[in-house]
Write a protein that holds these residues in place. Structure first.
Motif, PDB file in Angstrom:
ATOM      1  N   GLU A  10       7.381 -11.943  14.410  1.00 35.40           N
ATOM      2  CA  GLU A  10       7.027 -12.623  15.581  1.00 35.40           C
ATOM      3  C   GLU A  10       7.713 -14.123  15.839  1.00 35.40           C
ATOM      4  O   GLU A  10       7.159 -14.913  16.578  1.00 35.40           O
ATOM      5  CB  GLU A  10       5.442 -13.118  15.466  1.00 35.40           C
ATOM      6  CG  GLU A  10       4.592 -11.794  15.484  1.00 35.40           C
ATOM      7  CD  GLU A  10       4.590 -10.962  16.755  1.00 35.40           C
ATOM      8  OE1 GLU A  10       5.006 -11.350  17.802  1.00 35.40           O
ATOM      9  OE2 GLU A  10       4.285  -9.512  16.476  1.00 35.40           O
ATOM     10  N   LYS A  11       9.015 -14.179  15.261  1.00 32.73           N
ATOM     11  CA  LYS A  11       9.747 -15.428  15.297  1.00 32.73           C
ATOM     12  C   LYS A  11      10.941 -15.327  16.014  1.00 32.73           C
ATOM     13  O   LYS A  11      11.427 -16.549  16.772  1.00 32.73           O
ATOM     14  CB  LYS A  11       9.784 -15.765  13.960  1.00 32.73           C
ATOM     15  CG  LYS A  11      10.556 -17.178  13.673  1.00 32.73           C
ATOM     16  CD  LYS A  11      10.717 -17.474  12.262  1.00 32.73           C
ATOM     17  CE  LYS A  11      11.001 -18.952  11.834  1.00 32.73           C
ATOM     18  NZ  LYS A  11      11.113 -19.412  10.653  1.00 32.73           N
ATOM     19  N   PRO A  20      12.407  -8.764  27.157  1.00 32.23           N
ATOM     20  CA  PRO A  20      10.996  -9.700  26.828  1.00 32.23           C
ATOM     21  C   PRO A  20      11.025 -10.932  27.434  1.00 32.23           C
ATOM     22  O   PRO A  20      12.277 -11.561  27.638  1.00 32.23           O
ATOM     23  CB  PRO A  20      11.353  -9.770  25.283  1.00 32.23           C
ATOM     24  CG  PRO A  20      12.101  -8.754  24.870  1.00 32.23           C
ATOM     25  CD  PRO A  20      13.159  -8.561  25.772  1.00 32.23           C
ATOM     26  N   GLU A  21       9.748 -11.334  27.741  1.00 32.15           N
ATOM     27  CA  GLU A  21       9.648 -12.778  28.451  1.00 32.15           C
ATOM     28  C   GLU A  21       8.734 -13.706  27.681  1.00 32.15           C
ATOM     29  O   GLU A  21       8.406 -14.518  28.051  1.00 32.15           O
ATOM     30  CB  GLU A  21       8.700 -12.286  29.962  1.00 32.15           C
ATOM     31  CG  GLU A  21       9.680 -11.447  30.899  1.00 32.15           C
ATOM     32  CD  GLU A  21       9.113 -11.260  32.013  1.00 32.15           C
ATOM     33  OE1 GLU A  21       7.729 -11.438  32.369  1.00 32.15           O
ATOM     34  OE2 GLU A  21       9.413 -10.645  32.838  1.00 32.15           O
ATOM     35  N   ASP A  22       8.796 -13.452  26.365  1.00 26.78           N
ATOM     36  CA  ASP A  22       7.845 -14.441  25.604  1.00 26.78           C
ATOM     37  C   ASP A  22       8.757 -15.504  25.038  1.00 26.78           C
ATOM     38  O   ASP A  22       8.390 -16.325  24.128  1.00 26.78           O
ATOM     39  CB  ASP A  22       7.373 -13.618  24.504  1.00 26.78           C
ATOM     40  CG  ASP A  22       8.300 -12.656  23.620  1.00 26.78           C
ATOM     41  OD1 ASP A  22       9.471 -12.817  23.731  1.00 26.78           O
ATOM     42  OD2 ASP A  22       7.751 -11.948  22.715  1.00 26.78           O
ATOM     43  N   ALA A  23      10.056 -15.554  25.588  1.00 23.55           N
ATOM     44  CA  ALA A  23      11.075 -16.659  25.019  1.00 23.55           C
ATOM     45  C   ALA A  23      11.192 -16.853  23.814  1.00 23.55           C
ATOM     46  O   ALA A  23      11.744 -17.943  23.433  1.00 23.55           O
ATOM     47  CB  ALA A  23      10.358 -18.037  25.775  1.00 23.55           C
ATOM     48  N   LEU A  24      11.074 -15.954  22.853  1.00 17.87           N
ATOM     49  CA  LEU A  24      11.409 -16.122  21.479  1.00 17.87           C
ATOM     50  C   LEU A  24      13.053 -16.234  21.339  1.00 17.87           C
ATOM     51  O   LEU A  24      13.791 -15.412  22.039  1.00 17.87           O
ATOM     52  CB  LEU A  24      10.877 -14.952  20.479  1.00 17.87           C
ATOM     53  CG  LEU A  24       9.578 -14.734  20.339  1.00 17.87           C
ATOM     54  CD1 LEU A  24       9.170 -13.481  19.554  1.00 17.87           C
ATOM     55  CD2 LEU A  24       9.027 -16.052  19.452  1.00 17.87           C
ATOM     56  N   TYR A  58      14.155 -12.067  18.088  1.00 19.77           N
ATOM     57  CA  TYR A  58      14.548 -10.720  18.283  1.00 19.77           C
ATOM     58  C   TYR A  58      16.036 -10.704  17.760  1.00 19.77           C
ATOM     59  O   TYR A  58      16.930 -11.597  17.926  1.00 19.77           O
ATOM     60  CB  TYR A  58      14.434 -10.620  19.755  1.00 19.77           C
ATOM     61  CG  TYR A  58      12.987 -10.572  20.369  1.00 19.77           C
ATOM     62  CD1 TYR A  58      12.502  -9.344  20.260  1.00 19.77           C
ATOM     63  CD2 TYR A  58      12.785 -11.314  21.247  1.00 19.77           C
ATOM     64  CE1 TYR A  58      11.374  -9.456  21.014  1.00 19.77           C
ATOM     65  CE2 TYR A  58      11.505 -11.262  21.859  1.00 19.77           C
ATOM     66  CZ  TYR A  58      10.939 -10.198  21.497  1.00 19.77           C
ATOM     67  OH  TYR A  58       9.446 -10.151  22.286  1.00 19.77           O
ATOM     68  N   GLU A 110      16.931 -15.324  20.553  1.00 22.15           N
ATOM     69  CA  GLU A 110      17.418 -13.908  20.473  1.00 22.15           C
ATOM     70  C   GLU A 110      18.611 -14.010  19.752  1.00 22.15           C
ATOM     71  O   GLU A 110      19.483 -15.208  19.975  1.00 22.15           O
ATOM     72  CB  GLU A 110      17.465 -13.437  21.664  1.00 22.15           C
ATOM     73  CG  GLU A 110      16.379 -13.143  22.430  1.00 22.15           C
ATOM     74  CD  GLU A 110      16.520 -12.477  23.841  1.00 22.15           C
ATOM     75  OE1 GLU A 110      15.352 -12.404  24.313  1.00 22.15           O
ATOM     76  OE2 GLU A 110      17.540 -12.479  24.403  1.00 22.15           O
ATOM     77  N   ARG A 159      11.780  -7.138  17.257  1.00 22.82           N
ATOM     78  CA  ARG A 159      11.031  -8.474  17.181  1.00 22.82           C
ATOM     79  C   ARG A 159      10.661  -8.677  15.516  1.00 22.82           C
ATOM     80  O   ARG A 159      10.212  -7.777  14.922  1.00 22.82           O
ATOM     81  CB  ARG A 159       9.770  -8.230  17.823  1.00 22.82           C
ATOM     82  CG  ARG A 159       9.188  -9.727  17.879  1.00 22.82           C
ATOM     83  CD  ARG A 159       7.947  -9.708  18.946  1.00 22.82           C
ATOM     84  NE  ARG A 159       7.264  -8.693  18.799  1.00 22.82           N
ATOM     85  CZ  ARG A 159       6.716  -8.159  19.939  1.00 22.82           C
ATOM     86  NH1 ARG A 159       7.176  -8.450  21.135  1.00 22.82           N
ATOM     87  NH2 ARG A 159       5.966  -7.119  20.102  1.00 22.82           N
ATOM     88  N   TYR A 176      16.161  -3.999  21.317  1.00 28.87           N
ATOM     89  CA  TYR A 176      15.323  -5.050  20.904  1.00 28.87           C
ATOM     90  C   TYR A 176      14.408  -4.916  19.569  1.00 28.87           C
ATOM     91  O   TYR A 176      13.771  -4.129  19.711  1.00 28.87           O
ATOM     92  CB  TYR A 176      14.424  -5.653  22.061  1.00 28.87           C
ATOM     93  CG  TYR A 176      14.956  -6.760  23.125  1.00 28.87           C
ATOM     94  CD1 TYR A 176      14.857  -8.333  22.699  1.00 28.87           C
ATOM     95  CD2 TYR A 176      16.019  -6.478  24.300  1.00 28.87           C
ATOM     96  CE1 TYR A 176      15.535  -9.188  23.931  1.00 28.87           C
ATOM     97  CE2 TYR A 176      16.613  -7.125  24.809  1.00 28.87           C
ATOM     98  CZ  TYR A 176      16.349  -8.578  24.656  1.00 28.87           C
ATOM     99  OH  TYR A 176      16.898  -9.629  25.774  1.00 28.87           O
TER     100      TYR A 176
END
Length: 200
Positions: A69-70, A19-23, A72, A25, A66, A64
């Motif tokens: 939405e905070k 994933p590329e949303d930078a949450l 991974y 991990e 999620r 992965y």
């Protein structure tokens, strides 16, 4: 933590699939059949989002999930299963080491150890990697319900000494059956992702 949303996102084998949303991990590492999927399911209070398997070594990618939405959860392939080929083990090792070394959103690794067994050679190798790359680590000692409460401290000490852990490494005793350690582990996870956010 109250989990209101949890979903499986992807099984990835290459960095371009991550994933590329930078949450932030949180990765989970441990031997095959150590209870990583059960631990995830207990943390998020779902019965089977993370699929448990009676066939050790089934997970062969980075899975992965999620959460709210905070953040991974990233479930590593289980290691140490004898029926997996040497080539497959080497490929997994390269994938995981590259992830540990290069993955910027990674904030902490939960190293999962079965309370009933001394950490294996693979456990020690993983822990050495984590120390080498200076990755925040929490050792989660699972299946606490399988031994008497009176033996918990003895077994925690055995794990700590076998790994060569020092005071900076957090330990959480956990049971996916009873929920022991769930709130404590969530506190460790949230602290890890909050500290990282505040330091930016």
């Amino acid at each position: 933590m109250n989990v209101t949303q949890a979903e499986f996102v992807i099984s990835a084998v290459k960095p371009h699939q991550y994933p590329e949303d930078a949450l932030p991990e949180i990765a989970l590492a441990g031997r095959s059949n150590v209870g990583k999927s059960s631990l995830i399911n207990k943390l998020i209070q779902r019965k089977n989002l993370a699929r448990t398997s009676s066939q050790p070594g089934k997970t062969q990618q980075l899975n992965y999930y999620r959460i709210n939405e905070k953040l991974y959860f990233v479930d590593f392939p289980g290691y140490g299963y004898a029926k997996v080929s040497k080539t497959q083990r080497e490929q997994w090792g390269q994938m995981i080491e590259t992830f540990l070394k290069d993955r910027e959103p990674l904030k902490m690794v939960l190293l999962i150890i079965d309370v009933r067994h001394e950490p294996s050679k693979d456990d020690r190798l993983m822990f050495d990697w984590l120390k080498y790359y200076d990755i925040p680590t929490c050792i989660v000692i699972t299946k606490a319900d399988k031994i008497p409460r009176s033996k918990w401290e003895k077994h925690i000490k055995m794990v700590r000494e076998t790994l060569g852990a020092d005071p900076r490494h957090r330990f959480v005793l956990f049971s996916s059956e009873t929920g022991l350690g769930r709130d404590e582990l969530w506190a460790v996870i949230l602290e890890a992702i909050t500290e990282q956010a505040e330091s930016l």
